[in-house]
Design a protein around this motif. Structure first.
Motif, PDB file in Angstrom:
ATOM      1  N   ASP A   1       0.834  -1.198   0.000  1.00 20.28           N
ATOM      2  CA  ASP A   1       0.000   0.000   0.000  1.00 20.28           C
ATOM      3  C   ASP A   1       0.868   1.247   0.000  1.00 20.28           C
ATOM      4  OD1 ASP A   1      -2.224  -1.636   0.341  1.00 20.28           O
ATOM      5  OD2 ASP A   1      -2.203  -1.443   2.518  1.00 20.28           O
ATOM      6  N   VAL A   2       0.293   2.331  -0.483  1.00 18.11           N
ATOM      7  CA  VAL A   2       0.868   3.655  -0.260  1.00 18.11           C
ATOM      8  C   VAL A   2      -0.195   4.480   0.454  1.00 18.11           C
ATOM      9  CG1 VAL A   2       2.516   3.692  -2.167  1.00 18.11           C
ATOM     10  CG2 VAL A   2       0.186   4.461  -2.569  1.00 18.11           C
TER      11      VAL A   2
ATOM     12  N   LEU B   1       1.473   5.179 -10.638  1.00 18.27           N
ATOM     13  CA  LEU B   1       0.709   6.424 -10.738  1.00 18.27           C
ATOM     14  C   LEU B   1      -0.641   6.198 -11.423  1.00 18.27           C
ATOM     15  CD1 LEU B   1       3.583   8.914 -11.595  1.00 18.27           C
ATOM     16  CD2 LEU B   1       2.306   8.790  -9.451  1.00 18.27           C
ATOM     17  N   LEU B   2      -0.690   5.298 -12.402  1.00 21.78           N
ATOM     18  CA  LEU B   2      -1.966   4.973 -13.044  1.00 21.78           C
ATOM     19  C   LEU B   2      -2.904   4.242 -12.078  1.00 21.78           C
ATOM     20  CD1 LEU B   2      -0.765   3.817 -16.570  1.00 21.78           C
ATOM     21  CD2 LEU B   2      -2.078   5.880 -16.033  1.00 21.78           C
ATOM     22  N   LYS B   3      -2.336   3.520 -11.132  1.00 24.65           N
ATOM     23  CA  LYS B   3      -3.131   2.749 -10.159  1.00 24.65           C
ATOM     24  C   LYS B   3      -3.674   3.636  -9.036  1.00 24.65           C
ATOM     25  CE  LYS B   3      -4.036  -1.431  -8.257  1.00 24.65           C
ATOM     26  NZ  LYS B   3      -4.873  -2.441  -8.826  1.00 24.65           N
ATOM     27  N   THR B   4      -3.006   4.751  -8.759  1.00 26.93           N
ATOM     28  CA  THR B   4      -3.455   5.617  -7.663  1.00 26.93           C
ATOM     29  C   THR B   4      -4.585   6.525  -8.138  1.00 26.93           C
ATOM     30  OG1 THR B   4      -1.751   7.255  -8.174  1.00 26.93           O
ATOM     31  CG2 THR B   4      -1.223   5.649  -6.477  1.00 26.93           C
TER      32      THR B   4
ATOM     33  N   LEU C   1      13.601   0.989 -16.218  1.00 30.38           N
ATOM     34  CA  LEU C   1      12.773   0.094 -15.400  1.00 30.38           C
ATOM     35  C   LEU C   1      12.028   0.839 -14.302  1.00 30.38           C
ATOM     36  CD1 LEU C   1      11.846  -2.734 -14.472  1.00 30.38           C
ATOM     37  CD2 LEU C   1      13.946  -2.848 -13.102  1.00 30.38           C
ATOM     38  N   LYS C   2      12.756   1.636 -13.536  1.00 33.10           N
ATOM     39  CA  LYS C   2      12.134   2.318 -12.392  1.00 33.10           C
ATOM     40  C   LYS C   2      11.045   3.282 -12.852  1.00 33.10           C
ATOM     41  CE  LYS C   2      13.339   4.453  -8.021  1.00 33.10           C
ATOM     42  NZ  LYS C   2      14.414   4.884  -7.131  1.00 33.10           N
ATOM     43  N   LYS C   3      11.271   3.985 -13.949  1.00 32.69           N
ATOM     44  CA  LYS C   3      10.278   4.923 -14.469  1.00 32.69           C
ATOM     45  C   LYS C   3       9.025   4.188 -14.936  1.00 32.69           C
ATOM     46  CE  LYS C   3       9.574   8.360 -18.129  1.00 32.69           C
ATOM     47  NZ  LYS C   3       8.353   7.742 -18.627  1.00 32.69           N
ATOM     48  N   LEU C   4       9.191   3.048 -15.599  1.00 32.85           N
ATOM     49  CA  LEU C   4       8.042   2.280 -16.083  1.00 32.85           C
ATOM     50  C   LEU C   4       7.206   1.745 -14.926  1.00 32.85           C
ATOM     51  CD1 LEU C   4       9.620   0.331 -19.081  1.00 32.85           C
ATOM     52  CD2 LEU C   4       8.131   2.332 -19.163  1.00 32.85           C
ATOM     53  N   VAL C   5       7.877   1.287 -13.869  1.00 35.89           N
ATOM     54  CA  VAL C   5       7.152   0.809 -12.686  1.00 35.89           C
ATOM     55  C   VAL C   5       6.407   1.979 -12.039  1.00 35.89           C
ATOM     56  CG1 VAL C   5       7.426  -0.137 -10.351  1.00 35.89           C
ATOM     57  CG2 VAL C   5       8.689  -1.152 -12.266  1.00 35.89           C
ATOM     58  N   GLU C   6       7.070   3.126 -11.935  1.00 41.35           N
ATOM     59  CA  GLU C   6       6.423   4.304 -11.349  1.00 41.35           C
ATOM     60  C   GLU C   6       5.224   4.748 -12.180  1.00 41.35           C
ATOM     61  OE1 GLU C   6       7.584   8.655  -9.462  1.00 41.35           O
ATOM     62  OE2 GLU C   6       8.844   7.839 -11.063  1.00 41.35           O
ATOM     63  N   ASP C   7       5.325   4.680 -13.499  1.00 39.33           N
ATOM     64  CA  ASP C   7       4.195   5.033 -14.366  1.00 39.33           C
ATOM     65  C   ASP C   7       2.968   4.196 -14.019  1.00 39.33           C
ATOM     66  OD1 ASP C   7       5.736   6.885 -15.729  1.00 39.33           O
ATOM     67  OD2 ASP C   7       6.071   5.617 -17.484  1.00 39.33           O
ATOM     68  N   GLU C   8       3.172   2.887 -13.848  1.00 42.17           N
ATOM     69  CA  GLU C   8       2.052   1.992 -13.545  1.00 42.17           C
ATOM     70  C   GLU C   8       1.494   2.258 -12.149  1.00 42.17           C
ATOM     71  OE1 GLU C   8       0.527   0.054 -15.707  1.00 42.17           O
ATOM     72  OE2 GLU C   8       1.954   0.646 -17.247  1.00 42.17           O
TER      73      GLU C   8
ATOM     74  N   PRO D   1      -4.976  10.521   6.348  1.00 43.57           N
ATOM     75  CA  PRO D   1      -4.326   9.516   5.498  1.00 43.57           C
ATOM     76  C   PRO D   1      -5.297   8.405   5.079  1.00 43.57           C
ATOM     77  CG  PRO D   1      -2.970  10.011   7.415  1.00 43.57           C
ATOM     78  CD  PRO D   1      -4.295  10.678   7.638  1.00 43.57           C
ATOM     79  N   VAL D   2      -5.160   7.959   3.847  1.00 41.91           N
ATOM     80  CA  VAL D   2      -5.952   6.846   3.332  1.00 41.91           C
ATOM     81  C   VAL D   2      -5.011   5.910   2.572  1.00 41.91           C
ATOM     82  CG1 VAL D   2      -6.608   8.154   1.254  1.00 41.91           C
ATOM     83  CG2 VAL D   2      -7.972   6.184   1.941  1.00 41.91           C
ATOM     84  N   ALA D   3      -5.157   4.594   2.818  1.00 44.43           N
ATOM     85  CA  ALA D   3      -4.302   3.604   2.169  1.00 44.43           C
ATOM     86  C   ALA D   3      -4.842   3.274   0.781  1.00 44.43           C
ATOM     87  CB  ALA D   3      -4.225   2.342   3.014  1.00 44.43           C
ATOM     88  N   THR D   4      -3.935   3.169  -0.180  1.00 46.57           N
ATOM     89  CA  THR D   4      -4.292   2.759  -1.535  1.00 46.57           C
ATOM     90  C   THR D   4      -3.505   1.499  -1.856  1.00 46.57           C
ATOM     91  OG1 THR D   4      -4.694   5.039  -2.230  1.00 46.57           O
ATOM     92  CG2 THR D   4      -4.270   3.432  -3.964  1.00 46.57           C
ATOM     93  N   ASP D   5      -4.222   0.428  -2.156  1.00 49.49           N
ATOM     94  CA  ASP D   5      -3.602  -0.864  -2.433  1.00 49.49           C
ATOM     95  C   ASP D   5      -3.041  -0.876  -3.852  1.00 49.49           C
ATOM     96  OD1 ASP D   5      -2.816  -3.496  -2.344  1.00 49.49           O
ATOM     97  OD2 ASP D   5      -4.837  -4.320  -2.586  1.00 49.49           O
ATOM     98  N   LEU D   6      -1.766  -1.205  -3.978  1.00 51.58           N
ATOM     99  CA  LEU D   6      -1.105  -1.258  -5.289  1.00 51.58           C
ATOM    100  C   LEU D   6      -0.961  -2.685  -5.805  1.00 51.58           C
ATOM    101  CD1 LEU D   6       1.835   1.279  -4.801  1.00 51.58           C
ATOM    102  CD2 LEU D   6      -0.413   1.698  -5.807  1.00 51.58           C
ATOM    103  N   THR D   7      -1.391  -3.665  -5.023  1.00 54.76           N
ATOM    104  CA  THR D   7      -1.171  -5.062  -5.367  1.00 54.76           C
ATOM    105  C   THR D   7      -1.808  -5.406  -6.709  1.00 54.76           C
ATOM    106  OG1 THR D   7      -1.120  -5.621  -3.015  1.00 54.76           O
ATOM    107  CG2 THR D   7      -1.456  -7.436  -4.570  1.00 54.76           C
ATOM    108  N   ASP D   8      -0.974  -5.836  -7.647  1.00 55.49           N
ATOM    109  CA  ASP D   8      -1.459  -6.184  -8.983  1.00 55.49           C
ATOM    110  C   ASP D   8      -0.318  -6.802  -9.785  1.00 55.49           C
ATOM    111  OD1 ASP D   8      -3.261  -6.473 -11.047  1.00 55.49           O
ATOM    112  OD2 ASP D   8      -3.805  -4.361 -11.115  1.00 55.49           O
TER     113      ASP D   8
END
Length: 197
Positions: A88-89, A155-158, A146-153, A99-106
């Motif tokens: 989560d973030v 940000l799309l999930k949040t 790699l790190k930028k591509l993971v961050e892109d996904e 604060p609110v938790a956002t699940d990133l699991t995917d």
């Protein structure tokens, strides 16, 4: 004692088995080195290590590390980057500002295409990127960000406006709310003249 011969891994396989498993996520992957043999990485990452994500994280709650496993592989002559996130973030609820938790699991799988002609090699539902658009840095070797591509996904999930599911906006009222006066209908006067003309 068994007499079955033990097969030794090739030099490429041995090198591949030594892929880093650590908490230091690589910024880039060298496609010159890994696109044919494959690449795996697993570890924990701090959400604050992503620059763009860090700007939207709340400071009111401690951020926990996110589990990440990443895999670069080739299927049907198409290069793929797949990764799995777990964790989560913490963001700021746009209603109560808590604060609110956002699940990133995917699970994510992105086809990395050399050119538009390879689109026919992937499923219609498959996410894909053109390598020419992704690899922007000019260097002798092709570096996949790699790190930028993971961050892109991530940000799309949040969500753009995160909020608690059961959150009610708190409204403070000062003074009394004045009652609205009923205004006279401007056509009422015309209605009264209707029968007199």
């Amino acid at each position: 004692m068994s007499s079955t011969p033990v097969s030794k891994p090739s030099a490429a396989q041995a090198d591949n088995m030594q892929n880093p498993i650590s908490s230091n996520m690589p910024e880039h992957l060298s496609l010159n080195k890994w696109e044919d043999t494959g690449f795996e990485w697993a570890g924990e990452i701090e959400p604050t290590s992503f620059e763009r994500l860090s700007a939207i994280l709340t400071t009111e709650h401690e951020q926990e590390k996110i589990q990440l496993t990443a895999n670069l592989y080739r299927r049907n002559n198409v290069l793929h980057l797949s990764f799995k996130l777990a964790g989560d973030v913490w963001l700021t609820c746009q209603r109560c500002l808590q604060p609110v938790a956002t699940d990133l699991t995917d699970d994510y799988d992105i086809a990395l295409l050399d050119d538009e002609s390879q689109v026919r090699l992937v499923n219609e539902e498959q996410d894909y990127l053109l390598l020419d658009e992704v690899i922007t840095e000019q260097s002798p070797e092709r570096l996949l960000p790699l790190k930028k591509l993971v961050e892109d996904e991530i940000l799309l999930k949040t969500p753009m406006a995160p909020k608690h599911d059961d959150c009610e906006m708190t409204i403070e009222q000062f003074g009394e709310i004045p009652e609205e006066e009923e205004n006279e209908n401007p056509f009422a006067a015309l209605a009264s003249l209707k029968g007199k003309l």
